[in-house]
Write a protein that holds these residues in place. Structure first.
Motif, PDB file in Angstrom:
ATOM      1  N   TYR A   1       0.873  -1.175   0.000  1.00 26.81           N
ATOM      2  CA  TYR A   1       0.000   0.000   0.000  1.00 26.81           C
ATOM      3  C   TYR A   1       0.901   1.211   0.000  1.00 26.81           C
ATOM      4  CZ  TYR A   1       0.679  -0.501   5.076  1.00 26.81           C
ATOM      5  OH  TYR A   1       1.220  -0.654   6.331  1.00 26.81           O
TER       6      TYR A   1
ATOM      7  N   ARG B   1       1.408 -14.014   3.991  1.00 30.04           N
ATOM      8  CA  ARG B   1       0.587 -14.050   5.215  1.00 30.04           C
ATOM      9  C   ARG B   1       0.230 -15.477   5.612  1.00 30.04           C
ATOM     10  NH1 ARG B   1      -4.469 -11.088   2.347  1.00 30.04           N
ATOM     11  NH2 ARG B   1      -2.685 -10.155   1.266  1.00 30.04           N
TER      12      ARG B   1
ATOM     13  N   TYR C   1       2.833 -19.003   8.201  1.00 31.59           N
ATOM     14  CA  TYR C   1       2.628 -19.711   9.483  1.00 31.59           C
ATOM     15  C   TYR C   1       1.697 -20.919   9.328  1.00 31.59           C
ATOM     16  CZ  TYR C   1       1.446 -20.749  14.315  1.00 31.59           C
ATOM     17  OH  TYR C   1       1.230 -21.400  15.496  1.00 31.59           O
TER      18      TYR C   1
ATOM     19  N   PRO D   1       7.475 -10.897  10.501  1.00 31.11           N
ATOM     20  CA  PRO D   1       7.275 -10.086   9.291  1.00 31.11           C
ATOM     21  C   PRO D   1       8.442  -9.124   9.119  1.00 31.11           C
ATOM     22  CG  PRO D   1       5.860  -9.289  11.071  1.00 31.11           C
ATOM     23  CD  PRO D   1       6.592 -10.489  11.607  1.00 31.11           C
TER      24      PRO D   1
ATOM     25  N   MET E   1       8.987  -5.776   7.237  1.00 28.28           N
ATOM     26  CA  MET E   1       8.327  -4.733   6.459  1.00 28.28           C
ATOM     27  C   MET E   1       9.333  -3.785   5.829  1.00 28.28           C
ATOM     28  SD  MET E   1       5.382  -2.197   7.855  1.00 28.28           S
ATOM     29  CE  MET E   1       4.774  -0.816   6.858  1.00 28.28           C
TER      30      MET E   1
ATOM     31  N   TYR F   1       9.577  -0.234   4.559  1.00 32.20           N
ATOM     32  CA  TYR F   1       8.877   1.047   4.612  1.00 32.20           C
ATOM     33  C   TYR F   1       9.741   2.078   3.901  1.00 32.20           C
ATOM     34  CZ  TYR F   1       7.455   5.589   6.305  1.00 32.20           C
ATOM     35  OH  TYR F   1       7.077   6.913   6.352  1.00 32.20           O
TER      36      TYR F   1
ATOM     37  N   SER G   1      -3.868  -0.837   5.969  1.00 35.02           N
ATOM     38  CA  SER G   1      -2.750  -1.749   6.242  1.00 35.02           C
ATOM     39  C   SER G   1      -3.246  -3.079   6.790  1.00 35.02           C
ATOM     40  CB  SER G   1      -1.798  -1.119   7.267  1.00 35.02           C
ATOM     41  OG  SER G   1      -2.371  -1.157   8.569  1.00 35.02           O
TER      42      SER G   1
ATOM     43  N   TYR H   1      -4.611  -6.627   6.451  1.00 34.96           N
ATOM     44  CA  TYR H   1      -4.837  -7.755   5.544  1.00 34.96           C
ATOM     45  C   TYR H   1      -4.719  -9.011   6.367  1.00 34.96           C
ATOM     46  CZ  TYR H   1       0.284  -7.481   5.200  1.00 34.96           C
ATOM     47  OH  TYR H   1       1.626  -7.405   5.486  1.00 34.96           O
TER      48      TYR H   1
ATOM     49  N   HIS I   1      -5.626 -13.643   6.594  1.00 36.16           N
ATOM     50  CA  HIS I   1      -5.906 -14.947   5.997  1.00 36.16           C
ATOM     51  C   HIS I   1      -6.903 -15.675   6.902  1.00 36.16           C
ATOM     52  CE1 HIS I   1      -5.427 -18.799   4.074  1.00 36.16           C
ATOM     53  NE2 HIS I   1      -5.189 -19.347   5.249  1.00 36.16           N
TER      54      HIS I   1
ATOM     55  N   ASP J   1      -8.402 -14.544   3.298  1.00 40.80           N
ATOM     56  CA  ASP J   1      -8.779 -13.260   2.725  1.00 40.80           C
ATOM     57  C   ASP J   1     -10.287 -13.263   2.462  1.00 40.80           C
ATOM     58  OD1 ASP J   1      -8.397 -10.699   1.823  1.00 40.80           O
ATOM     59  OD2 ASP J   1      -7.313 -11.251   0.008  1.00 40.80           O
TER      60      ASP J   1
ATOM     61  N   PRO K   1       7.483   2.314  11.167  1.00 45.49           N
ATOM     62  CA  PRO K   1       6.222   1.566  11.183  1.00 45.49           C
ATOM     63  C   PRO K   1       6.241   0.551  12.325  1.00 45.49           C
ATOM     64  CG  PRO K   1       7.640   0.770   9.414  1.00 45.49           C
ATOM     65  CD  PRO K   1       8.377   1.898  10.077  1.00 45.49           C
TER      66      PRO K   1
ATOM     67  N   MET L   1       4.342  -2.740  13.116  1.00 48.81           N
ATOM     68  CA  MET L   1       3.394  -3.710  12.573  1.00 48.81           C
ATOM     69  C   MET L   1       2.924  -4.691  13.643  1.00 48.81           C
ATOM     70  SD  MET L   1       4.044  -6.163   9.306  1.00 48.81           S
ATOM     71  CE  MET L   1       2.885  -7.457   8.834  1.00 48.81           C
TER      72      MET L   1
ATOM     73  N   TYR M   1       1.561  -8.198  13.982  1.00 47.56           N
ATOM     74  CA  TYR M   1       1.405  -9.436  13.235  1.00 47.56           C
ATOM     75  C   TYR M   1       0.828 -10.478  14.185  1.00 47.56           C
ATOM     76  CZ  TYR M   1       2.531 -13.961  11.316  1.00 47.56           C
ATOM     77  OH  TYR M   1       2.434 -15.260  10.886  1.00 47.56           O
TER      78      TYR M   1
ATOM     79  N   ASP N   1      -0.666 -14.433  14.596  1.00 48.20           N
ATOM     80  CA  ASP N   1      -1.049 -15.783  14.181  1.00 48.20           C
ATOM     81  C   ASP N   1      -1.362 -16.577  15.441  1.00 48.20           C
ATOM     82  OD1 ASP N   1       1.367 -16.822  15.244  1.00 48.20           O
ATOM     83  OD2 ASP N   1       2.407 -16.548  13.338  1.00 48.20           O
TER      84      ASP N   1
ATOM     85  N   ARG O   1       0.258 -16.486  18.923  1.00 51.93           N
ATOM     86  CA  ARG O   1       0.189 -15.268  19.752  1.00 51.93           C
ATOM     87  C   ARG O   1      -1.245 -15.060  20.249  1.00 51.93           C
ATOM     88  NH1 ARG O   1       4.521 -11.422  16.536  1.00 51.93           N
ATOM     89  NH2 ARG O   1       5.650 -13.124  15.575  1.00 51.93           N
TER      90      ARG O   1
ATOM     91  N   VAL P   1      -4.507 -15.546  10.146  1.00 56.43           N
ATOM     92  CA  VAL P   1      -3.410 -14.591  10.328  1.00 56.43           C
ATOM     93  C   VAL P   1      -3.971 -13.191  10.118  1.00 56.43           C
ATOM     94  CG1 VAL P   1      -1.202 -13.749   9.399  1.00 56.43           C
ATOM     95  CG2 VAL P   1      -1.596 -16.214   9.613  1.00 56.43           C
TER      96      VAL P   1
ATOM     97  N   CYS Q   1      -2.784  -8.875  10.007  1.00 56.39           N
ATOM     98  CA  CYS Q   1      -1.708  -7.875  10.007  1.00 56.39           C
ATOM     99  C   CYS Q   1      -2.296  -6.462  10.031  1.00 56.39           C
ATOM    100  CB  CYS Q   1      -0.854  -8.005   8.747  1.00 56.39           C
ATOM    101  SG  CYS Q   1      -0.087  -9.620   8.538  1.00 56.39           S
TER     102      CYS Q   1
ATOM    103  N   THR R   1      -0.762  -2.151  10.706  1.00 57.84           N
ATOM    104  CA  THR R   1       0.427  -1.352  10.993  1.00 57.84           C
ATOM    105  C   THR R   1       0.089   0.053  11.498  1.00 57.84           C
ATOM    106  OG1 THR R   1       1.737  -2.604   9.383  1.00 57.84           O
ATOM    107  CG2 THR R   1       2.595  -0.458  10.021  1.00 57.84           C
TER     108      THR R   1
END
Lengths: 273, 273
Positions: free
Chosen positions: A151, A181, A184, A199, A201, A203, B149, B151, B153, B155, B199, B201, B203, B205, B208, B258, B260, B262
């Motif tokens: 993005y 994504r 895992y 991850p 990233m 930037y 930001s 996204y 799974h 989707d 940034p 992020m 994350y 899964d 966590r 999953v 994500c 940010t």
């Protein structure tokens, strides 16, 4: 995202090449920090392509032994040229199929696979095959990008349409450009233990000129741009939209632009039997 | 993304409350690590809301003096209750308008602004007003989320449609739910020096669980869910699509899901005159 590596290899001018090397160094840190193999360990790199990651890995762990395989003879020839040019003596390159590996079970201490699963119809099967190559206690490292993690500012519907056409092309070919994504759950489904994903990233804003040039322009946008004819002739996007999208992606490299992309790095261990 | 803070405040059950506190601790680290103010320094927190960040900031820098302002009397009352409950004596809460600050120029050494610019029609003007409060050499910290930001799974188009309806509502109200990616150019446009954006992020899964519960379910999805009636009655999304989208967002909290997201944290310095 094999284009990442390819781009570095095929820089056109010397000045560009220099910038790309800076850039490559930044991305190398991002992707490969914390990937060091002990002296004497046997590492299988599956799907080495032209050797973009091979050089880094073998340099970072000079006393480990690397077996780097690919199914494409042409890529292997280029990898061989680069490994030799780099003066590396700890890499053996072999032509082999991931799904029919010519090694006895448990032949390796570590497996490394980067920008490969995204191209496969059966990523979980591939991970299972690779895991069977590991000796007890052996580890596996998986790195994948995710084009849905892109993005940017200024935002642009046309740019997203152009990126989507690339995602669809990869899907038609049996791959998944949004696989990052899923690293895992894929590793867990393959029966790998102690899975942990981190991850990474990228930037980019105007304060990071090497990444503006090396990542926004020469890596990501160049990669999308390269599928223009294929995407348009497959009817996945209109020519006008695609071209506006590419223009808008380059626009994010201007001084007030911002670009974000994320790679996913997973590590795990061979399941105890 | 003020909902982040609100969620912590309004946990329903004790066990949930505990998880949310773990979660809050994780997010607090993510957002506020490296934010420490020296003893004796004067900090202006603009738009403190119910004080979610205030407590953290004031605890992390017990010898700095905080002036935390908000335009909403009701939020301030809650912030006052929480600051008092936390036993903090280094925070002064005042009702004030960001665009008509009741302080002489250069009254502060540091400005902190978190989840505020996203609600403003004129974020650059706000940053200029805040910068004028800084003494020479003073610093400013800006934190914003970015709903683009997000996204995940599996989707889901419906989930993206539900999120988009929230983004559009915020746009109609004059705000920008995608402002995180713009923190760098906005700060530069406001004339702030030495701008650097990092940034942060999130994350998530299945490895966590605190974030699965605390971020996917109780923070992000709860926030989207809260605009259901408003988004549907404004015609920004169909009820069926919205409800499927929420179901799909909760689906990302299941074992193979999953998620994500940010946040962007920018820091800069008052321009030398």
């Amino acid at each position: 995202m094999r284009a990442v590596g390819e781009t570095y290899v095929h820089g056109y001018h010397e000045r560009e090449q220099e910038r790309l090397l800076d850039q490559a160094a930044t991305l190398v840190d991002l992707l490969h920090s914390h990937t060091h193999y002990p002296a004497g360990s046997r590492v299988l790199e599956a799907g080495c392509g032209v050797g973009a990651q091979t050089i880094t890995l073998a340099r970072q762990s000079p006393q480990a032994h690397f077996t780097s395989i690919d199914i494409a003879a042409e890529s292997l020839a280029e990898a061989r040229r680069r490994v030799s040019e780099a003066g590396l003596t700890n890499v053996e390159l072999q032509r082999a199929d991931l799904f029919a590996l010519p090694y006895p079970a448990q032949s390796f201490d570590h497996v490394f696979v980067c920008f490969v699963l995204e191209h496969l119809r059966e990523p979980v099967e591939a991970l299972r095959a690779l895991q069977s190559m590991l000796a007890p206690g052996g580890t596996i490292t998986v790195i994948e990008g995710d084009h849905g993690s892109a993005y940017f500012h200024p935002d642009s519907e046309a740019a997203h349409a152009a990126i989507d056409s690339l995602i669809k092309l990869q899907r038609v070919a049996g791959g998944d450009a949004l696989i990052g994504r899923r690293v895992y759950p894929l590793m867990v489904e393959a029966g790998i233990s102690d899975v942990s994903v981190s991850p990474r990233m990228v930037y980019v804003d105007a304060s990071r000129p090497a990444l503006v040039e090396g990542f926004i322009k020469k890596t990501f946008t160049a990669m999308v741009e390269s599928v223009r004819e294929e995407a348009i002739s497959a009817g996945l996007v209109e020519a006008g939209t695609f071209d506006s999208g590419i223009r808008d992606l380059y626009r994010t490299a201007e001084p007030n632009g911002v670009f974000c992309y994320t790679f996913f790095k997973g590590t795990g261990r061979r399941q105890a039997r």
